[in-house]
Scaffold this motif. Structure first.
Motif, PDB file in Angstrom:
ATOM      1  N   GLY A 226       2.577 -21.688  15.125  1.00 29.48           N
ATOM      2  CA  GLY A 226       1.863 -20.429  15.021  1.00 29.48           C
ATOM      3  C   GLY A 226       1.679 -20.032  13.571  1.00 29.48           C
ATOM      4  O   GLY A 226       2.149 -20.696  12.644  1.00 29.48           O
ATOM      5  N   VAL A 227       0.975 -18.918  13.399  1.00 28.35           N
ATOM      6  CA  VAL A 227       0.702 -18.377  12.073  1.00 28.35           C
ATOM      7  C   VAL A 227       0.959 -16.877  12.115  1.00 28.35           C
ATOM      8  O   VAL A 227       0.393 -16.171  12.957  1.00 28.35           O
ATOM      9  N   GLU A 228       1.828 -16.417  11.233  1.00 29.91           N
ATOM     10  CA  GLU A 228       2.090 -14.985  11.092  1.00 29.91           C
ATOM     11  C   GLU A 228       1.366 -14.484   9.851  1.00 29.91           C
ATOM     12  O   GLU A 228       1.473 -15.086   8.783  1.00 29.91           O
ATOM     13  N   MET A 229       0.633 -13.377  10.004  1.00 30.96           N
ATOM     14  CA  MET A 229      -0.184 -12.868   8.914  1.00 30.96           C
ATOM     15  C   MET A 229       0.120 -11.395   8.649  1.00 30.96           C
ATOM     16  O   MET A 229      -0.592 -10.499   9.119  1.00 30.96           O
ATOM     17  N   PRO A 230       1.187 -11.111   7.908  1.00 28.78           N
ATOM     18  CA  PRO A 230       1.464  -9.717   7.549  1.00 28.78           C
ATOM     19  C   PRO A 230       0.425  -9.225   6.538  1.00 28.78           C
ATOM     20  O   PRO A 230      -0.036  -9.979   5.678  1.00 28.78           O
ATOM     21  N   VAL A 231       0.066  -7.951   6.651  1.00 28.80           N
ATOM     22  CA  VAL A 231      -0.910  -7.347   5.750  1.00 28.80           C
ATOM     23  C   VAL A 231      -0.162  -6.672   4.610  1.00 28.80           C
ATOM     24  O   VAL A 231       0.639  -5.757   4.829  1.00 28.80           O
ATOM     25  N   ILE A 232      -0.412  -7.134   3.381  1.00 24.03           N
ATOM     26  CA  ILE A 232       0.247  -6.587   2.189  1.00 24.03           C
ATOM     27  C   ILE A 232      -0.852  -6.281   1.178  1.00 24.03           C
ATOM     28  O   ILE A 232      -1.296  -7.156   0.437  1.00 24.03           O
ATOM     29  N   THR A 233      -1.319  -5.064   1.158  1.00 30.33           N
ATOM     30  CA  THR A 233      -2.483  -4.719   0.347  1.00 30.33           C
ATOM     31  C   THR A 233      -2.160  -4.519  -1.123  1.00 30.33           C
ATOM     32  O   THR A 233      -3.059  -4.589  -1.964  1.00 30.33           O
ATOM     33  N   ASP A 234      -0.896  -4.274  -1.469  1.00 28.28           N
ATOM     34  CA  ASP A 234      -0.529  -4.117  -2.866  1.00 28.28           C
ATOM     35  C   ASP A 234      -0.464  -5.493  -3.524  1.00 28.28           C
ATOM     36  O   ASP A 234       0.298  -6.359  -3.078  1.00 28.28           O
ATOM     37  N   PRO A 235      -1.254  -5.753  -4.594  1.00 29.44           N
ATOM     38  CA  PRO A 235      -1.299  -7.095  -5.188  1.00 29.44           C
ATOM     39  C   PRO A 235       0.048  -7.599  -5.674  1.00 29.44           C
ATOM     40  O   PRO A 235       0.359  -8.784  -5.517  1.00 29.44           O
ATOM     41  N   THR A 236       0.847  -6.712  -6.247  1.00 28.44           N
ATOM     42  CA  THR A 236       2.160  -7.141  -6.738  1.00 28.44           C
ATOM     43  C   THR A 236       3.074  -7.520  -5.587  1.00 28.44           C
ATOM     44  O   THR A 236       3.777  -8.544  -5.623  1.00 28.44           O
ATOM     45  N   ALA A 237       3.076  -6.710  -4.541  1.00 27.01           N
ATOM     46  CA  ALA A 237       3.909  -7.002  -3.377  1.00 27.01           C
ATOM     47  C   ALA A 237       3.463  -8.285  -2.677  1.00 27.01           C
ATOM     48  O   ALA A 237       4.289  -9.024  -2.126  1.00 27.01           O
TER      49      ALA A 237
END
Length: 538
Positions: free
Chosen positions: A253-264
């Motif tokens: 599978g593929v897990e795709m967390p959304v992290i909009t902060d570029p540094t994070a």
């Protein structure tokens, strides 16, 4: 105005046979790439139960592909399933994992069969007969038929789909299925960019397509199924156990967390909470390019441009618009904003376009004294200009260099940043004032698709209010050109746009991702979408 103030006309040489670029369309700074591919150091902690032994985390494992494990791809932008048929940064990470298209262009841009087995043109290019695979099933278990393909092509006409291929599909006058595995498409006129439609049109399940908007029923034919989606938080995909390619995919599978902060986003990769960081800021990519634990990857090509409203002073004078082209230091933008991952370019399309001309890409060079003279001769010195900028960091940084250079050339510019939604709405409404800066992730599409489909460039309507019949004519000539005629027609289009200068292309770059060396055999499509058919973890 002197003759030398007008950019060169159509180039008869220096086409796409010049130095080839990788999928992202970049040739500069090859030293950075070699550093990014150097042998690495140790991997670190465990993620989601997928981490193996430390020696394997260092990429030392051998023995070929390994089955199992969940790949973690941290996304800088949330998924928008309703726009699965659009060329967007948010869709590029997952579109090819869940959905498939009729064709899949190879690295040279030649269309190859995917869901279609073959196709043929008739009636001077106005009729297309398509035959389909007979072994394709949707994730629901239902066989894919020609009716699903007809439905999917018709869906591209819906503005909610947001696809750049709408301008091509609008030429369709009739479609009919011939049994379950063949169809015929009839066009109002020949379309030399028809394969943009085939490459962008994800084939959706006609029985559940209504659930795309909410992400409720996202059913494709690809190697992974859409398991769950929490908007703004995470997308989870699971291996399609019934995928028609034996033994694929290797991943569970593929897990795709959304992290909009570029540094994070980069921190997630460095701390081993992610295997891939998708859509990374170029400066961050450069910072990690010398760390042997990671590779730098390239997705869709993006062209940044400054556009001008030809009905608003001082840009109602073509001399001033051309002066803008000579005033801007494109190399500085490529170096400072994009960390060398890009090319200064006066063209809006990449080397993947068969009509690409190196001469045209270099038509406008940094000549500040010349620009200042042209502005003075046009009586525009001291003119106040507001530059509207889409609220993404790369565009904002680009706009600051544009502002500085235009001030040095004798104008009085200021910048105003708009959030993405407001900018998009105002662009569609043609309400972006005298000047605006944005990046366009359509540079890998045909040049004709760009100029007939994008609200910043459309021949019939655009935010620059530049719609003379001559523009429509050269755009139409490029769109209807045969394969043999296309290079010359595109060069004529480029020459016309550069002479009229309602838009000044600045830089072509690529959307960048970073990949841990624990991940093997990832790929990207011709249009920059992530492909994990053969990917595995070590």
């Amino acid at each position: 105005m002197t003759a030398e103030d007008t950019p060169p006309g159509p180039a008869s040489t220096s086409t796409s046979t010049s130095t080839p670029r990788p999928a992202g369309g970049i040739t500069r700074r090859t030293t950075l790439r070699s550093l990014a591919g150097a042998a690495g150091l140790a991997g670190l902690a465990a993620v989601s139960g997928c981490r193996l032994a430390v020696d394997e985390a260092r990429g030392a494992g051998g023995g070929g592909a390994r089955r199992g494990g969940n790949l973690v791809v941290a996304l800088g932008l949330d998924a928008q399933p309703v726009m699965v048929q659009a060329q967007t940064a948010s869709a590029s990470a997952w579109r090819r994992l869940v959905f498939e298209t009729l064709t899949a262009a190879d690295t040279s841009g030649r269309p190859r069969p995917l869901l279609a087995t073959d196709w043929s043109l008739g009636d001077g290019g106005r009729t297309i007969a398509i035959r389909l695979r007979d072994d394709v099933r949707f994730h629901s278990g239902r066989p894919m038929t020609a009716q699903d393909v007809v439905f999917s092509l018709e869906r591209t006409l819906d503005p909610l789909a947001g696809t750049q291929a709408r301008a091509v599909s609008s030429l369709i006058t009739d479609m009919s299925a011939d049994g379950d595995h063949a169809l015929r498409v009839r066009l109002r006129q020949p379309a030399g960019n028809i394969h943009d439609l085939f490459e962008l049109t994800a084939i959706v399940d006609r029985e559940s397509a209504g659930g795309l908007a909410e992400g409720r029923d996202v059913i494709g034919t690809g190697p992974f199924t859409w398991r769950s989606w929490t908007p703004g938080s995470q997308l989870t995909l699971a291996r399609n156990p019934d995928y028609r390619v034996p033994g694929r995919p290797y991943l569970d599978g593929v897990e795709m967390p959304v992290i909009t902060d570029p540094t994070a986003l980069v921190t997630a990769l460095r701390s081993n909470r992610a295997d891939i960081a998708w859509t990374v800021v170029p400066l961050d990519a450069k910072g990690l390019s010398e760390d042997g634990r990671y590779d730098v990857g390239y997705s869709a090509t993006v062209a940044y441009a400054v556009n001008m409203n030809v009905t608003a002073p001082p840009f109602d004078d073509a001399r001033v618009r051309r002066a803008v082209g000579y005033a801007i230091d494109r190399d500085r933008i490529a170096d400072q904003v994009f960390a060398g991952y890009g090319d200064a370019s006066s063209l809006w399309w990449s080397r993947k376009e068969p009509g690409y001309s190196r001469r045209q890409a270099e038509a406008y060079t940094y000549q500040p004294a010349r620009a200042r003279r042209m502005i003075e001769e046009a009586g525009a010195a001291g003119a106040e200009v507001t530059i509207h900028v889409i609220g993404i960091q790369a565009a904002r940084s680009t706009a600051e260099i544009v502002r500085y250079d235009l001030q040095a050339a004798g104008l009085r510019p200021t910048t105003r940043v708009l959030d993405v939604n407001e900018y998009s709405a105002r662009q569609a409404a043609g309400d972006l004032g005298a000047m605006y800066v944005n990046g366009y992730g359509t540079a890998d599409l045909a040049a004709a698709t760009l100029v007939v489909s994008h609200p910043a460039f459309g021949t019939g309507s655009n935010a620059s209010h530049f719609t003379p019949p001559a523009y429509a004519a050269v755009g139409q000539a490029a769109a209807s050109a045969s394969a043999g005629e296309r290079p010359a027609a595109v060069r004529e289009l480029g020459a016309y746009m550069q002479r009229e200068a309602f838009s000044q292309a600045l830089v072509t770059t690529s959307a960048i991702f970073l990949r841990s060396k624990r991940v093997r055999d990832t790929a990207t499509t011709f249009l920059g979408a992530l492909n994990l058919d053969d990917a595995y973890l070590v």
